[in-house]
Write a protein that holds these residues in place. Structure first.
Motif, PDB file in Angstrom:
ATOM      1  N   ALA A   3       0.831  -1.194   0.000  1.00 24.46           N
ATOM      2  CA  ALA A   3       0.000   0.000   0.000  1.00 24.46           C
ATOM      3  C   ALA A   3       0.862   1.239   0.000  1.00 24.46           C
ATOM      4  O   ALA A   3       2.020   1.222   0.372  1.00 24.46           O
ATOM      5  CB  ALA A   3      -0.917  -0.010   1.225  1.00 24.46           C
ATOM      6  N   SER A   4       0.272   2.340  -0.412  1.00 20.16           N
ATOM      7  CA  SER A   4       1.038   3.581  -0.475  1.00 20.16           C
ATOM      8  C   SER A   4       0.184   4.747  -0.039  1.00 20.16           C
ATOM      9  O   SER A   4      -1.009   4.760  -0.256  1.00 20.16           O
ATOM     10  CB  SER A   4       1.547   3.825  -1.902  1.00 20.16           C
ATOM     11  N   HIS A   5       0.808   5.690   0.602  1.00 23.25           N
ATOM     12  CA  HIS A   5       0.156   6.970   0.870  1.00 23.25           C
ATOM     13  C   HIS A   5      -0.005   7.709  -0.437  1.00 23.25           C
ATOM     14  O   HIS A   5       0.815   7.608  -1.329  1.00 23.25           O
ATOM     15  CB  HIS A   5       1.013   7.834   1.795  1.00 23.25           C
ATOM     16  N   THR A   6      -1.072   8.484  -0.530  1.00 28.63           N
ATOM     17  CA  THR A   6      -1.203   9.382  -1.663  1.00 28.63           C
ATOM     18  C   THR A   6      -1.080  10.794  -1.151  1.00 28.63           C
ATOM     19  O   THR A   6      -2.056  11.488  -0.952  1.00 28.63           O
ATOM     20  CB  THR A   6      -2.556   9.206  -2.375  1.00 28.63           C
ATOM     21  N   VAL A  71      -0.028  18.394  -7.356  1.00 25.49           N
ATOM     22  CA  VAL A  71       0.431  17.287  -8.191  1.00 25.49           C
ATOM     23  C   VAL A  71       0.229  15.983  -7.432  1.00 25.49           C
ATOM     24  O   VAL A  71       0.540  15.894  -6.250  1.00 25.49           O
ATOM     25  CB  VAL A  71       1.914  17.457  -8.579  1.00 25.49           C
ATOM     26  N   ILE A  72      -0.284  14.969  -8.129  1.00 23.39           N
ATOM     27  CA  ILE A  72      -0.504  13.650  -7.536  1.00 23.39           C
ATOM     28  C   ILE A  72       0.764  12.825  -7.715  1.00 23.39           C
ATOM     29  O   ILE A  72       1.150  12.523  -8.845  1.00 23.39           O
ATOM     30  CB  ILE A  72      -1.680  12.933  -8.227  1.00 23.39           C
ATOM     31  N   PRO A  73       1.443  12.405  -6.635  1.00 28.49           N
ATOM     32  CA  PRO A  73       2.697  11.663  -6.802  1.00 28.49           C
ATOM     33  C   PRO A  73       2.532  10.150  -6.893  1.00 28.49           C
ATOM     34  O   PRO A  73       3.323   9.478  -7.540  1.00 28.49           O
ATOM     35  CB  PRO A  73       3.492  12.050  -5.556  1.00 28.49           C
ATOM     36  N   THR A  74       1.519   9.568  -6.210  1.00 30.64           N
ATOM     37  CA  THR A  74       1.372   8.125  -6.181  1.00 30.64           C
ATOM     38  C   THR A  74       0.031   7.709  -6.758  1.00 30.64           C
ATOM     39  O   THR A  74      -0.816   8.543  -7.070  1.00 30.64           O
ATOM     40  CB  THR A  74       1.502   7.577  -4.747  1.00 30.64           C
ATOM     41  N   GLY A  75      -0.184   6.389  -6.865  1.00 31.17           N
ATOM     42  CA  GLY A  75      -1.338   5.878  -7.600  1.00 31.17           C
ATOM     43  C   GLY A  75      -2.468   5.354  -6.757  1.00 31.17           C
ATOM     44  O   GLY A  75      -3.254   4.538  -7.238  1.00 31.17           O
ATOM     45  N   TRP A 164     -18.628  10.657  -1.556  1.00 29.91           N
ATOM     46  CA  TRP A 164     -18.045  10.381  -2.873  1.00 29.91           C
ATOM     47  C   TRP A 164     -17.274  11.552  -3.439  1.00 29.91           C
ATOM     48  O   TRP A 164     -16.721  11.451  -4.531  1.00 29.91           O
ATOM     49  CB  TRP A 164     -19.084   9.891  -3.892  1.00 29.91           C
ATOM     50  N   ASP A 165     -17.204  12.696  -2.721  1.00 31.45           N
ATOM     51  CA  ASP A 165     -16.305  13.775  -3.154  1.00 31.45           C
ATOM     52  C   ASP A 165     -14.863  13.275  -3.132  1.00 31.45           C
ATOM     53  O   ASP A 165     -14.479  12.466  -2.270  1.00 31.45           O
ATOM     54  CB  ASP A 165     -16.405  14.988  -2.220  1.00 31.45           C
ATOM     55  N   VAL A 166     -14.051  13.772  -4.044  1.00 33.22           N
ATOM     56  CA  VAL A 166     -12.603  13.575  -3.978  1.00 33.22           C
ATOM     57  C   VAL A 166     -12.037  14.788  -3.257  1.00 33.22           C
ATOM     58  O   VAL A 166     -12.169  15.921  -3.738  1.00 33.22           O
ATOM     59  CB  VAL A 166     -11.987  13.426  -5.379  1.00 33.22           C
ATOM     60  N   ILE A 167     -11.420  14.565  -2.089  1.00 32.86           N
ATOM     61  CA  ILE A 167     -11.045  15.685  -1.234  1.00 32.86           C
ATOM     62  C   ILE A 167      -9.536  15.694  -0.985  1.00 32.86           C
ATOM     63  O   ILE A 167      -8.870  14.659  -1.012  1.00 32.86           O
ATOM     64  CB  ILE A 167     -11.794  15.645   0.118  1.00 32.86           C
ATOM     65  N   VAL A 168      -9.025  16.882  -0.715  1.00 38.80           N
ATOM     66  CA  VAL A 168      -7.641  17.075  -0.283  1.00 38.80           C
ATOM     67  C   VAL A 168      -7.676  17.452   1.194  1.00 38.80           C
ATOM     68  O   VAL A 168      -8.512  18.254   1.626  1.00 38.80           O
ATOM     69  CB  VAL A 168      -6.950  18.175  -1.111  1.00 38.80           C
ATOM     70  N   PHE A 169      -6.760  16.859   1.968  1.00 39.72           N
ATOM     71  CA  PHE A 169      -6.749  17.110   3.405  1.00 39.72           C
ATOM     72  C   PHE A 169      -5.324  16.955   3.935  1.00 39.72           C
ATOM     73  O   PHE A 169      -4.439  16.407   3.268  1.00 39.72           O
ATOM     74  CB  PHE A 169      -7.680  16.128   4.128  1.00 39.72           C
ATOM     75  N   LYS A 170      -5.111  17.455   5.121  1.00 36.96           N
ATOM     76  CA  LYS A 170      -3.845  17.262   5.817  1.00 36.96           C
ATOM     77  C   LYS A 170      -3.863  15.879   6.466  1.00 36.96           C
ATOM     78  O   LYS A 170      -4.816  15.529   7.167  1.00 36.96           O
ATOM     79  CB  LYS A 170      -3.644  18.338   6.890  1.00 36.96           C
ATOM     80  N   ASP A 174       0.523  13.559  10.029  1.00 34.01           N
ATOM     81  CA  ASP A 174       1.542  14.565   9.722  1.00 34.01           C
ATOM     82  C   ASP A 174       0.851  15.703   8.983  1.00 34.01           C
ATOM     83  O   ASP A 174       0.696  15.661   7.768  1.00 34.01           O
ATOM     84  CB  ASP A 174       2.651  13.961   8.866  1.00 34.01           C
ATOM     85  N   ALA A 175       0.434  16.710   9.726  1.00 36.41           N
ATOM     86  CA  ALA A 175      -0.374  17.784   9.157  1.00 36.41           C
ATOM     87  C   ALA A 175       0.367  18.636   8.144  1.00 36.41           C
ATOM     88  O   ALA A 175      -0.223  19.516   7.520  1.00 36.41           O
ATOM     89  CB  ALA A 175      -0.925  18.680  10.270  1.00 36.41           C
ATOM     90  N   SER A 176       1.651  18.375   7.954  1.00 36.41           N
ATOM     91  CA  SER A 176       2.398  19.127   6.939  1.00 36.41           C
ATOM     92  C   SER A 176       2.271  18.505   5.560  1.00 36.41           C
ATOM     93  O   SER A 176       2.754  19.057   4.573  1.00 36.41           O
ATOM     94  CB  SER A 176       3.880  19.209   7.325  1.00 36.41           C
ATOM     95  N   THR A 177       1.631  17.337   5.468  1.00 38.48           N
ATOM     96  CA  THR A 177       1.532  16.609   4.207  1.00 38.48           C
ATOM     97  C   THR A 177       0.099  16.609   3.709  1.00 38.48           C
ATOM     98  O   THR A 177      -0.827  16.294   4.464  1.00 38.48           O
ATOM     99  CB  THR A 177       2.002  15.155   4.385  1.00 38.48           C
ATOM    100  N   ASN A 178      -0.091  16.956   2.440  1.00 36.64           N
ATOM    101  CA  ASN A 178      -1.411  16.921   1.827  1.00 36.64           C
ATOM    102  C   ASN A 178      -1.682  15.533   1.255  1.00 36.64           C
ATOM    103  O   ASN A 178      -0.825  14.936   0.607  1.00 36.64           O
ATOM    104  CB  ASN A 178      -1.514  17.951   0.700  1.00 36.64           C
ATOM    105  N   PHE A 179      -2.891  15.026   1.498  1.00 36.54           N
ATOM    106  CA  PHE A 179      -3.337  13.752   0.949  1.00 36.54           C
ATOM    107  C   PHE A 179      -4.582  13.996   0.099  1.00 36.54           C
ATOM    108  O   PHE A 179      -5.283  14.993   0.281  1.00 36.54           O
ATOM    109  CB  PHE A 179      -3.682  12.766   2.071  1.00 36.54           C
TER     110      PHE A 179
END
Length: 599
Positions: A3-6, A71-75, A164-170, A174-179
C-alpha cells in the motif's frame, strides 16, 4: 502489503505564481517614463510598488481561499487520478492503459531511486510486456509525473462535504503533508466495508444500508474488464476462443464479423437471440506458448470469474545494477496477488446498437451471485423495463425520451444494489435491496448477456467494466491484501508472502475457474469505523495500493479542521512529446484528452 500513501505536493510553495512573474518582468509601455513626461520618478516607483503589492496580495488570497494546483505523486487514487505512471499501448491488442511508476522516484525528495519499472500487464488481453529502459523494439516507454489538479479551497466554507467527493486534506499523522482520497463516511456515521461495497449506519440506527453512488460517480470509477474493439489477434489465431459468442443453438441466427467486430441478428416475433460473454483470460504461460508459435487447444480453455485485477498495479521493477548485469530485457511475470483475488459482481456493459425499422427491443443482462438483473429497451414503444428475475424479484417500467430506428449508445450497470441504464448518456436508475450472495456457475458461464427481441439490430463496440472493490483488509493480516479467511482459502498452502510466485499465479487462475473452490468467498469479513462530530472517513479508489483510513492507527478519520478542499479538475496531465497522430516531436504539447472534471 504494497500500500502507499497518496500525498500530494502543492505547486505553490515559495515559487512565484504566474501572476507574480508577469508583474515582475517590468511595467507596461504606458507606465514607462518618457523624456516628455513631467512627473517625479519617486511617484512612478511608488505606483509600481503598489501594483506589485496588490498583485501579491490577490495571489495569496486566491491561493488561500479559492483554488490551488497540486500534483498527484502516487497511484492510490488510480484510475481516477494518476500518480507517477507510464502511458502504455499493449503490443498485442492495442489497448491503451497505465501502470504505476512511483517506485522510480523518492516520495519525499522526488529524486530518482535507481529503480525502473520493467514489466506491466494489459487489462484487456493480459499480455505482459517489457516497459523498461533501453527498449530494443518499438518506442521507449518514459515515466510521467502525476496529474496536476485544481483544488477548490473555499468549497467547504460554503457547503458541507458530500459522500463520494474527492477531497484534499492534511494527513492526520503529519499535518504538513497533503493527501487526496475519496470521502465515503460522514460525521456521526459508522462505515462498514463488506465484500467490496460501502455500507452506512446512521447514529442511533441499528441497520446498515448500502451507500449508492450516483450515475456520474459510477462512470468515473468504472474499471475496464474487456474491450471487444481490441482483440488479441495472435491469441485468437492460435486457437483461443472469442469472449463474445452466440448462445448454444443460436449460432445460425447471428451474423458475426470478427474483423469489424459487428454482431447482427434478425429476431422473429416472439423470439429472443442472445450473445453471452465469458471471461477467457490467458495466463502468462499461455502467452509464452503463443509468442513461440504454439497452438492453443480451445477445448481446454475455461472461463474465470471477473476479479479485481488492476493493470496499474502490475508494475514490476528492478534496480539499475540488476538491469546492467542482465543478459537481455527480461519480462517479469505478474504475481498471483496482482491478478485479483476477489470476485467482483458489480458490473457494467455498454455497446452501440443500430436498430433497423420499424424497431426492436434490446435486452441487457447482468448476473450477480445467482441473481439475474435485466433491462429490456423497447425502441418501438420508447420504454425500458427493469427486472430482477430471482431474489429480489421485481419489474419496473420507465419511459425514454427517444425511440424508433437509428443508432443508440447504451450502457447498463448493476452497481451498489441499483440498476442504471444510460441511453445516449441519459441515465435512469432503479434501486433494490438484497443480501450478499457468493459466486455461482452463472457468474462463470453467463456474467453478461446481450439479447435482441423481434427486430433487426447490429451491435458494435462491446465493452465490459467493473466497479471499484474496496478490500476490507486488516492491518497485520499478511502481506497479500485480502478480505477473506486466508486459512480457509485455497491459498493457505502457499504461505502469506510471495514465496512461490509461479505457484501462486497458477493457483489464482485455477481457483477463479473452479466453482468447487469458491466456499472461501463466503468467509469475507467486514471492517467497521465509527465517526464522531466533524470526522470524515476516506478511501482510495485503488484499494489494493492505498494507505487510507483502513490502516491509520492513531486516528482512522480526518478531522474537519484538516480539510483543505475539493478536487475540481485535472488541469494538466503530463504533456505529450509529439503532435497526436504524427511523428512530429514537440515538447509540452497539451494533453487535452486527459483533462477532465474530477468526479
Amino acid at each position: 502489503m504494497g500500500a502507499s500513501h497518496t500525498s500530494i505536493s502543492s505547486k505553490g510553495g515559495k515559487q512565484p505564481s504566474s501572476a507574480e512573474k508577469a508583474v515582475s518582468r517590468g511595467v507596461s509601455p504606458a507606465q514607462r517614463p518618457s523624456e516628455k513626461a513631467d512627473y517625479p520618478r519617486s511617484n512612478w516607483l511608488r505606483e509600481v510598488a503598489e501594483a506589485i503589492s496588490i498583485a501579491l496580495i490577490l495571489a495569496f488570497l486566491f491561493r488561500a481561499f479559492e483554488a490551488e494546483a497540486f500534483v498527484i505523486p502516487t497511484g492510490s487514487m488510480a484510475p481516477t487520478l494518476m500518480g507517477r505512471h507510464k502511458d502504455l499501448v499493449c503490443e498485442q491488442c492495442g489497448f491503451a492503459f497505465q501502470t504505476g511508476a512511483s517506485e522510480e522516484v523518492d516520495k519525499l525528495t522526488n529524486r530518482p531511486t535507481d529503480r525502473y519499472v520493467v514489466s506491466a500487464t494489459c487489462p484487456n488481453c493480459r499480455y505482459t510486456m517489457y516497459v523498461g529502459p533501453n527498449k530494443k523494439d518499438g518506442p521507449q516507454t518514459p515515466s510521467y509525473k502525476g496529474d496536476r489538479i485544481l483544488v477548490s479551497k473555499y468549497e467547504y466554507h460554503l457547503s458541507q462535504p458530500r459522500r463520494w467527493d474527492v477531497i484534499v486534506f492534511k494527513y492526520p499523522g503529519d499535518a504538513s503533508t497533503n493527501f487526496i482520497k475519496r470521502l465515503v463516511g460522514l460525521p456521526h456515521e459508522t462505515v462498514r466495508i463488506y465484500h467490496g461495497d460501502i455500507f452506512i449506519r446512521q447514529e442511533n440506527d441499528t441497520k446498515f444500508s448500502i451507500a449508492r453512488k450516483p450515475p456520474a460517480k459510477i462512470l468515473a470509477m468504472l474499471q475496464p474488464v474487456y474491450d471487444d474493439d481490441h482483440p488479441a489477434r495472435k491469441l485468437l489465431e492460435a486457437g483461443w476462443p472469442e469472449r463474445w459468442q452466440a448462445e448454444e443453438q443460436q449460432t445460425d441466427l447471428w451474423k458475426i464479423s470478427r474483423q469489424t467486430r459487428e454482431y447482427t441478428v434478425t429476431a422473429a416475433p416472439g423470439q429472443e437471440a442472445w450473445l453471452r460473454y465469458r471471461h477467457f483470460v490467458p495466463s502468462w504461460e499461455i502467452w509464452e506458448a503463443v509468442t513461440q508459435g504454439l497452438p492453443v487447444d480451445p477445448s481446454q480453455v475455461r472461463p474465470q470469474l471477473i476479479s479485481d485485477f488492476m493493470a496499474y498495479n502490475t508494475n514490476e521493477s528492478e534496480d539499475a545494477e540488476e538491469l546492467r548485469n542482465a543478459w537481455g530485457q527480461g519480462v517479469i511475470p505478474p504475481r498471483g496477488d496482482q491478478l485479483g483475488l476477489h470476485w467482483v459482481g458489480d458490473l457494467a456493459v455498454e455497446c452501440e446498437a443500430e436498430v433497423a425499422a420499424p424497431g426492436a427491443a434490446i435486452i441487457l443482462e447482468l448476473a450477480r451471485g445467482g441473481q439475474v438483473f435485466r433491462v429490456s429497451v423497447d425502441f418501438t414503444e420508447g420504454r425500458a423495463t427493469f427486472e430482477g428475475l430471482n431474489h429480489p424479484r421485481f419489474v419496473e417500467t420507465v419511459s425514454l425520451g427517444r425511440h424508433g430506428p437509428g443508432r443508440y449508445s447504451i450502457r447498463f450497470a448493476n452497481v451498489d444494489q441499483q440498476l442504471v441504464l444510460w441511453v445516449d448518456e441519459r441515465p435512469v436508475t432503479v434501486q433494490y435491496e438484497t443480501d450478499w450472495h457468493g459466486p455461482t456457475v452463472s457468474d462463470l458461464e453467463r456474467p453478461v448477456r446481450l439479447g435482441v427481441r423481434q427486430g433487426t439490430v447490429t451491435l458494435r463496440h462491446l465493452k465490459i467494466f467493473r466497479d471499484v472493490y474496496y478490500i476490507a483488509h486488516e492491518r497485520g493480516s499478511g502481506f497479500v491484501m485480502h478480505d477473506f479467511d486466508w486459512e480457509r482459502s485455497p491459498y493457505r498452502y502457499l504461505g502469506r508472502g510471495f514465496f512461490s510466485p509461479d505457484e501462486f499465479r497458477k493457483k489464482v487462475a485455477e481457483v477463479m475457474s473452479d466453482p468447487t473452490q469458491w466456499d472461501f468467498f463466503n468467509t469475507g469479513h467486514a471492517l467497521e469505523f465509527s465517526l464522531g462530530a466533524k470526522q470524515y472517513f476516506v478511501l482510495g479508489d485503488n484499494s489494493p495500493q492505498s494507505e487510507d483510513g483502513r490502516f491509520w492507527t492513531k486516528e482512522h478519520y480526518v478531522r474537519e479542521e484538516l480539510l483543505v478542499g475539493k478536487a475540481l479538475a485535472v488541469i494538466w496531465p503530463h504533456s505529450l512529446d509529439r503532435i497526436p497522430g504524427t511523428n512530429i516531436p514537440i515538447r509540452f504539447f497539451p494533453n487535452f484528452w486527459r483533462m477532465k472534471i474530477v468526479r
